[in-house]
Design an enzyme around this catalytic site. Structure first.
Site, mmCIF file in Angstrom:
data_model
loop_
_atom_site.group_PDB
_atom_site.id
_atom_site.type_symbol
_atom_site.label_atom_id
_atom_site.label_comp_id
_atom_site.label_asym_id
_atom_site.label_seq_id
_atom_site.Cartn_x
_atom_site.Cartn_y
_atom_site.Cartn_z
ATOM 1 N N LYS A 14 0.929 -1.072 -0.010
ATOM 2 C CA LYS A 14 0.329 -0.201 -0.092
ATOM 3 C C LYS A 14 1.031 1.384 0.271
ATOM 4 C CE LYS A 14 -2.365 -1.075 3.880
ATOM 5 N NZ LYS A 14 -2.043 -2.306 4.508
ATOM 6 N N ARG A 89 -9.609 0.470 9.463
ATOM 7 C CA ARG A 89 -9.011 -1.187 10.009
ATOM 8 C C ARG A 89 -10.281 -1.792 10.906
ATOM 9 N NH1 ARG A 89 -3.184 -0.417 8.705
ATOM 10 N NH2 ARG A 89 -1.915 -2.041 9.153
ATOM 11 N N ARG A 128 11.647 -6.593 4.180
ATOM 12 C CA ARG A 128 11.681 -4.641 4.648
ATOM 13 C C ARG A 128 12.353 -4.624 5.991
ATOM 14 N NH1 ARG A 128 5.305 -2.654 4.468
ATOM 15 N NH2 ARG A 128 5.446 -3.705 7.375
ATOM 16 N N ARG A 134 11.109 -0.918 11.578
ATOM 17 C CA ARG A 134 9.810 -1.154 12.399
ATOM 18 C C ARG A 134 10.156 -2.233 13.814
ATOM 19 N NH1 ARG A 134 4.960 -0.209 8.482
ATOM 20 N NH2 ARG A 134 4.595 -1.683 10.448
ATOM 21 N N ARG A 146 -0.156 -9.702 13.007
ATOM 22 C CA ARG A 146 -1.234 -8.467 12.440
ATOM 23 C C ARG A 146 -1.886 -9.226 11.389
ATOM 24 N NH1 ARG A 146 4.453 -6.336 10.862
ATOM 25 N NH2 ARG A 146 3.718 -5.162 9.851
HETATM 26 P P1 ADP Z 1 1.604 -2.417 7.761
HETATM 27 O O1 ADP Z 1 0.045 -1.910 7.224
HETATM 28 O O2 ADP Z 1 2.198 -2.834 6.915
HETATM 29 O O3 ADP Z 1 0.639 -3.784 9.133
HETATM 30 P P2 ADP Z 1 1.128 -0.015 8.890
HETATM 31 O O4 ADP Z 1 2.082 1.343 8.931
HETATM 32 O O5 ADP Z 1 0.416 0.626 7.988
HETATM 33 O O6 ADP Z 1 1.679 -1.483 8.206
HETATM 34 O O7 ADP Z 1 0.365 0.034 10.733
HETATM 35 C C1 ADP Z 1 1.509 -0.508 11.769
HETATM 36 C C2 ADP Z 1 0.439 -0.831 13.277
HETATM 37 O O8 ADP Z 1 -0.219 0.643 13.254
HETATM 38 C C3 ADP Z 1 -0.752 -1.478 12.918
HETATM 39 O O9 ADP Z 1 0.076 -2.363 12.907
HETATM 40 C C4 ADP Z 1 -1.641 -0.653 13.920
HETATM 41 O O10 ADP Z 1 -0.927 -0.824 15.522
HETATM 42 C C5 ADP Z 1 -1.410 0.425 14.179
HETATM 43 N N1 ADP Z 1 -2.346 0.900 12.871
HETATM 44 C C6 ADP Z 1 -2.244 1.283 12.069
HETATM 45 N N2 ADP Z 1 -3.290 2.050 11.595
HETATM 46 C C7 ADP Z 1 -4.345 1.908 11.940
HETATM 47 C C8 ADP Z 1 -5.872 1.507 11.809
HETATM 48 N N3 ADP Z 1 -6.318 2.472 11.324
HETATM 49 N N4 ADP Z 1 -6.099 1.799 13.544
HETATM 50 C C9 ADP Z 1 -5.429 1.343 14.579
HETATM 51 N N5 ADP Z 1 -4.281 -0.009 14.103
HETATM 52 C C10 ADP Z 1 -3.281 1.070 13.489
#
Ligand code: ADP
Length: 190
Positions: A14, A89, A128, A134, A146
């Site tokens: 994404k 989400r 990654r 991270r 996740r």
């Molecule tokens: P990825 O999609 O690669 O898992 P992101 O950078 O989008 O990584 O998100 C990393 C973390 O940030 C998630 O695992 C969660 O803990 C938190 N997070 C991100 N967006 C949301 C959301 N919309 N609602 C709740 N937690 C979120």
């Protein structure tokens, strides 16, 4: 206005695609993951709150996430549109987003879901993790968590927007350019 939700499991590409889409369509990119990492990096109260959830691969509570998202949308009153990446989400987040955008007379145009299988995303995230710094990218158990959270809490958001015919699946395998071309075709036909 075009308001897109870029959807898909963690590691589905994404962020990579959002950067390319911003360049082509001049939309404002809002990644809740990036916003949380920024807050964490600056050790703000919001960042401290998010940290414990993110480290475990859990979702940050909706009220925290929705509040942060609203602030970011409100801070861009002249945007030609938005790309929401990593948001919504949960169904509650989707409902909050729809209410917010309805108030602005600027509804969600479509949700584009990058379709990639578990095996591939686990490999991509581990790769990654070698350079992203991270902690949630380096531990297979957290990555698996996740993916589980994605399946149970996030994937229903696809069906939520499918009810209004807004959801589309995009094949997420192939080169970055191939996937980008598929996304552009879908956007141009919205
Ligand atoms: P990825 O999609 O690669 O898992 P992101 O950078 O989008 O990584 O998100 C990393 C973390 O940030 C998630 O695992 C969660 O803990 C938190 N997070 C991100 N967006 C949301 C959301 N919309 N609602 C709740 N937690 C979120």
């Amino acid at each position: 206005m075009i308001n897109l939700i870029l959807f898909g499991p963690p590691g589905s590409g994404k962020g990579t695609q959002a950067a390319k889409l911003v360049e082509k369509y001049h939309l404002v990119h809002i990644s809740t993951g990036d916003l949380f990492r920024f807050e964490m990096g600056n050790n703000t109260p919001l960042g401290q709150k998010a940290k414990s959830y993110m480290e475990k691969g859990q979702l940050v509570p909706d009220e925290v996430t929705v509040g942060m998202l609203k602030n970011k949308v409100d801070a861009n009153p002249n945007a030609k549109g938005f790309i929401f990446d990593g948001f919504p989400r949960t169904i509650a987040q989707a409902e909050a987003l729809d209410r917010l955008m309805a108030k602005k007379d600027s509804p969600i145009s479509g949700l584009l879901a990058l379709d990639v299988d578990d095996e591939e995303i686990t490999q991509r995230i581990l790769l990654r993790g070698k350079t992203s710094g991270r902690s949630d990218d380096n531990d297979e158990r957290i990555i698996r968590n996740r993916i589980e959270v994605y399946k149970s809490e996030t994937s229903p958001v696809f069906d939520y927007y499918a009810q209004s015919d807004k959801s589309q699946k995009i094949n997420g395998f192939g080169t970055i350019e191939e996937i980008f071309a598929r996304l552009c075709t879908a956007i141009d036909s919205l």
